[in-house]
Design an enzyme around this catalytic site. Structure first.
Site, PDB file in Angstrom:
ATOM      1  N   THR A  84       0.845  -1.207   0.000  1.00  0.00           N
ATOM      2  CA  THR A  84       0.000   0.000   0.000  1.00  0.00           C
ATOM      3  C   THR A  84       0.873   1.247   0.000  1.00  0.00           C
ATOM      4  OG1 THR A  84       0.061   0.157   2.413  1.00  0.00           O
ATOM      5  CG2 THR A  84      -1.807  -1.038   1.435  1.00  0.00           C
ATOM      6  N   ASP A  85       0.361   2.317  -0.568  1.00  0.00           N
ATOM      7  CA  ASP A  85       0.927   3.613  -0.230  1.00  0.00           C
ATOM      8  C   ASP A  85       0.669   3.800   1.264  1.00  0.00           C
ATOM      9  OD1 ASP A  85       2.085   6.110  -0.276  1.00  0.00           O
ATOM     10  OD2 ASP A  85       1.036   6.758  -2.097  1.00  0.00           O
ATOM     11  N   TRP A  86       1.431   4.693   1.892  1.00  0.00           N
ATOM     12  CA  TRP A  86       1.391   4.796   3.360  1.00  0.00           C
ATOM     13  C   TRP A  86       0.015   5.260   3.840  1.00  0.00           C
ATOM     14  CZ3 TRP A  86       5.122   2.401   1.711  1.00  0.00           C
ATOM     15  CH2 TRP A  86       6.225   2.022   2.461  1.00  0.00           C
ATOM     16  N   GLY A  87      -0.692   4.367   4.482  1.00  0.00           N
ATOM     17  CA  GLY A  87      -2.026   4.703   4.983  1.00  0.00           C
ATOM     18  C   GLY A  87      -3.133   4.518   3.966  1.00  0.00           C
ATOM     19  N   ALA A  88      -2.851   3.821   2.861  1.00  0.00           N
ATOM     20  CA  ALA A  88      -3.856   3.700   1.792  1.00  0.00           C
ATOM     21  C   ALA A  88      -4.751   2.483   1.943  1.00  0.00           C
ATOM     22  CB  ALA A  88      -3.172   3.681   0.423  1.00  0.00           C
TER      23      ALA A  88
END
Ligand code: NAG
Ligand code: NAG
Ligand code: NAG
Ligand code: NAG
Ligand code: NAG
Ligand code: NAG
Ligand code: NAG
Ligand code: NAG
Ligand code: NAG
Ligand code: NAG
Length: 798
Positions: free
Chosen positions: A285-289
């Protein structure tokens, strides 16, 4: 509140409208099923194929994962808090001595640490059109990640591709042409991974704007509604090249695609990436996605960063879900296998530095200081900086400069910023080029309402955000000029502050330095779509004020994306213009070599410069308004018609076309030769062949060869980027399908050759769900830009 009837919602879907059937400006839609763009379910996740070049790594990974318990497998699929400055670290398996992975940003070089280089940005790589250079940059940059103990470099960026002109991250990408982007991304993946570091190609997919990229309060993230043809021919295309190059990781994006979050979108992850492209690596994931639990795992997600609320600390909920029968154990095993296989594939099981070796926290004592820099990087940094400069105007022999007697220098962008933030202070040094060095950009990362996109405190060598890093030094234009004028006995006047500086009109030349800044998290317009007029007005008035009193005004723009120039480009005293893009730490040193003709410029525009915003098909980002209040929608209704594909279709004359760039000599093109290979299979559908990394392998069969002669007919040696465009029947007028950058000595002729693959000549057929070769006559052009095409021919397929 007005509630939509089921009937009208249905008819709207059937018509594939974008909400135009009923007037819903003040209607709040409460379900996103109303909108055009619904993502079809594609299950289950294809397990890692483990074929071809991945078979050895796959077998080793399978053997190691077989020794892990289910808890241990789940443990490595989530991020952990760490004491290092790695952007993220995975769980580990201490029982088997597997230490986990450190993942770190990225685009311009290793972020959040010291003793690393600041490399040219993606847009600068795009403007160089140089495959060998893209490879060398990646190899050297990748070496710095390895030396510091970083396993995964969170790049390169191929999405945003650059659909929306004002998007804040276009500069991190390479070009809004998928072919140019894909070719150079291929070399970048190859280079970084040959240095022993996994690339995480991002952001998959449709991350074409920063506004509403993530959900907030009751408003969901923007949905990129992309049709099947456009996704294949534009947005997926460079990812396909990156996967073909063997990318070990792909990062799913913040936005939604067809109303389903990218990191839980089964069509995108299971369907396109893992099944169609045969992707062997893991999706992070992108960070926090991450916005789902078990559903994300089933939709193809393999690793969550920086930690997972829904999978739980140590991925405990994956284990529970397997045990209660709601998730197949084989999926968790596949997730772990994909992660471990990428580690083996890059040889990280042998001789790799300790994880996080050079990534210790700010105040760890004793702090471990590791020098990531290598002597071999020096020429690559300089050439990288040199080749991404694009000279677009040069009249009255303004350039190169010839030992001027009096040189005047103006503009905030000529000098280094007044502070050079050090890594760790304040904890966000990696935003150096964005916020700390430029406090005139207020409110920081999450604020979207800012109109001032000029970095008035000094030159920019990068855009801002997670793509930026803390360079070893900044060679600012003025520093490098000081050295040169000493050699030439030139007198130098300067004013970096005034918007209306005093100009000595006896100056032999006046250099005006301006910039157009952009950063992650922020599109280059205000929250409600107002144009960032300041970006233009402040810098444009500076240029005009100097030009009013200096008959040889030479403008240099450091531009983090598109920058229009029509307020002054036809001013008779503006004699030269260089788009200097984002050159990295050797910026000034490279520029001065170009200004003085030590090197001839060789960059070409990797995008079109319009005369006016109104000429650009997708200028603005989509905003959450009216019926889009809760579920912002961005319909890609233009299909494949962005940038030059659209200018050609509408017959709009740009200021400077895609592929354009001048140098200090002239070239002539001759001898076009086109041959259909006698052994080429020109069958309608790609011959059945194995799906390898990148898709059906016969897509890469060469069908047509093209060659031409380029002669240097001018006065100095220089490099030329010869470009090949194809007219695929029923598609855009022309599409870039080949380029070759060659050094050509004065008076010499060089043969450039191009190979056209089945993929290069095919179109995506949405009914057959396949690339299809048309039995037709294809136009082929070769020349110096997308509109300077002196050689034309055809090839008949079928
Ligand atoms: C997105 O949705 C549209 C409309 O429902 C559909 O035609 C298209 O195929 C979808 N795109 C993808 C990539 O599935
Ligand atoms: C999971 O990873 C963490 C962090 O590396 C480690 O401390 C822990 O021991 C691991 N758990 C298992 C069961 O191996
Ligand atoms: C499972 O997820 C819930 C909800 O996010 C969380 O509260 C819980 O701690 C998780 N359980 C485990 C074992 O990780
Ligand atoms: C199984 O476990 C998962 C993860 O904790 C949970 O989300 C799900 O509701 C559970 N399903 C059943 C049928 O208990
Ligand atoms: C940056 O520029 C702004 C606007 O000109 C100015 O107010 C500010 O003091 C400058 N900051 C630094 C660090 O010089
Ligand atoms: C610039 O030229 C204008 C006339 O075009 C003149 O009035 C002005 O004084 C000049 N300014 C400077 C700073 O030289
Ligand atoms: C060009 O510069 C000269 C000074 O060298 C000035 O006299 C002239 O007015 C300028 N031209 C324009 C159109 O501003
Ligand atoms: C675009 O055209 C409009 C209307 O003519 C004009 O106001 C604006 O300044 C132009 N923009 C640029 C960048 O030239
Ligand atoms: C979102 O929630 C806020 C309250 O938190 C409310 O004021 C606003 O009207 C809501 N927006 C929509 C579009 O419903
Ligand atoms: C056709 O022959 C060329 C050599 O002329 C070779 O490079 C190519 O791979 C062959 N293509 C196929 C499909 O066999």
């Amino acid at each position: 509140m007005f509630f939509l009837s089921i009937a009208s919602a249905f008819s709207c879907l059937v018509l594939a409208c974008s909400g135009a059937v009923i007037d819903t400006r003040d209607t709040v839609i409460t379900s996103d099923t109303f909108f055009y763009g619904q993502s079809p379910p594609v299950y289950p996740t294809p397990p890692m194929p483990g074929v071809g070049p991945w078979s050895a790594a796959y077998n080793k990974a399978k053997a190691l994962v077989a020794q892990m318990t289910l808890e241990e497998q789940a443990n490595i699929t989530v991020g952990y808090a760490s004491t290092s400055v790695c952007s993220g670290v995975t769980g580990s398996v201490p029982r088997l001595g597997w230490d986990g992975l450190c993942l770190s940003d990225a685009g311009n070089g290793l972020r959040s640490t010291e003793l690393v280089n600041g490399w040219p940005s993606g847009i600068h790589v795009g403007a160089s059109w140089n495959k060998d250079l893209a490879y060398s940059r990646a190899l050297q940059m990748g070496g710095e990640f390895k030396t510091k103990g970083v396993h995964v470099a969170l790049g390169p960026v191929v999405g945003p591709l650059g659909r929306v002109a004002v998007s804040g991250r276009n500069w991190e990408g390479i070009s809004n042409d998928p072919y140019l982007c894909g070719q150079l991304a291929y070399e970048t993946v190859r280079g970084i991974q040959e240095a022993g570091v996994i690339t995480s190609v991002k952001h998959f997919i449709g991350n074409e704007q920063e506004t509403n990229r993530s959900p907030s309060k009751n408003v969901s993230a923007v949905s990129a509604n992309i049709d099947d043809k456009a996704i294949h021919e534009l947005y997926l295309w460079p990812f396909q090249d990156a996967v073909h190059a063997g990318a070990g990781c792909v990062m799913c994006s913040y936005n939604r695609v067809n109303n389903s979050y990218s990191c839980q979108n089964s069509k995108m992850q299971n369907g396109l990436l893992k099944a169609e492209l045969g992707f062997e690596g893991f999706i992070v994931t992108d960070w926090g996605a991450q916005h789902a639990g078990i559903a994300g795992a089933e939709a193809g997600l393999d690793l969550v960063m920086p930690s997972s609320a829904t999978w739980g600390v140590s991925g405990g909920n994956l284990t529970i879900a397997v045990n209660n029968g709601s998730l197949a154990e084989s999926r968790v095993t596949d997730m772990a296998t994909r992660i471990i296989a990428a580690w083996y594939q890059m040889g990280q099981d042998e001789g790799f530095p300790d994880a996080d070796l050079g990534m210790s926290e700010a105040y760890t004592t004793p702090k471990k200081v590791v020098n990531g820099r290598k002597a071999a990087s020096k020429p690559v940094l300089l050439n990288g900086a040199l080749e991404g400069h694009v000279l677009v105007k040069n009249v009255n022999n303004a350039l190169p400069l010839k030992k001027p007697q009096l040189l005047s220098v103006f503009g905030y962008d000529a000098v280094a910023p007044p502070t050079m933030d050090v890594p760790f202070t304040g904890g966000s040094s990696s935003w150096i080029m964005g916020y700390e060095a430029y406090p005139n950009i207020p409110n920081g990362y999450t604020s979207f309402g800012i109109a001032d996109q000029v970095a008035r405190n000094g030159t920019i060598i990068s855009g801002g955000g997670s793509g930026a890093n803390a360079p070893a030094y900044i060679s600012a234009p003025f520093d490098a000029l000081q050295n040169q004028i000493y050699e030439d006995d030139t007198s130098l006047y300067w004013d970096f502050v005034s918007a209306n500086p005093a100009v000595d009109s006896s100056s032999d030349a006046c250099l005006v330095f301006i910039n157009a800044f952009a950063t992650e998290g922020l599109d280059r317009v205000g929250l409600h779509g107002e144009l960032s007029s300041f970006e233009y007005d402040f810098s444009d008035s500076l240029v005009l004020n100097v030009a009013a009193n200096c008959s040889n005004t030479i403008v240099i723009i450091h531009n983090a994306g598109l920058r229009l120039v029509d307020q002054w480009i036809d001013h008779p005293n503006v004699t030269a213009l260089i788009f200097a893009h984002l050159p990295g730490q050797d910026s000034g040193r490279a520029l001065v070599q170009l200004l003085y003709g030590v090197q001839s410029p060789s960059g070409k525009l990797p995008y079109t410069v319009a005369k006016n915003e109104s000429d650009i098909n997708v200028y603005m980002q989509s905003l959450p308004e009216g019926q889009y209040a809760l579920f912002p929608q961005s319909d890609y209704s233009e299909g494949v018609y962005i940038d030059y594909r659209d200018f050609d279709a509408k017959n709009i004359t740009p200021r400077y076309e895609f592929g354009f760039g001048l140098t200090y000599t002239t070239f002539e093109y001759s001898n076009l030769a086109i041959s259909l290979l006698p052994n080429a299979s020109t069958s309608f559908l790609p011959p059945t062949s194995a799906v390898l990394e990148g898709g059906v392998s016969s897509l890469w069969d060469v069908l047509v060869k093209v060659s031409a002669t380029v002669t240097n007919t001018g006065t100095v040696a220089a490099a030329e980027v010869a470009q090949l465009y194809v007219g695929i029947p029923n598609g855009p007028v022309k599409q870039l399908r080949g380029f070759s950058k060659v050094d050509i000595p004065l008076g010499a002729s060089v043969t450039v050759s191009f190979e056209l693959t089945r993929r290069d000549l095919s179109e995506w057929d949405v009914v057959l769900q396949s690339w299809v070769l048309q039995q037709a006559t294809y136009n082929i052009w070769v020349g110096a830009s997308s509109r300077i095409l002196p050689l034309a021919g055809t090839v008949v397929i079928g």
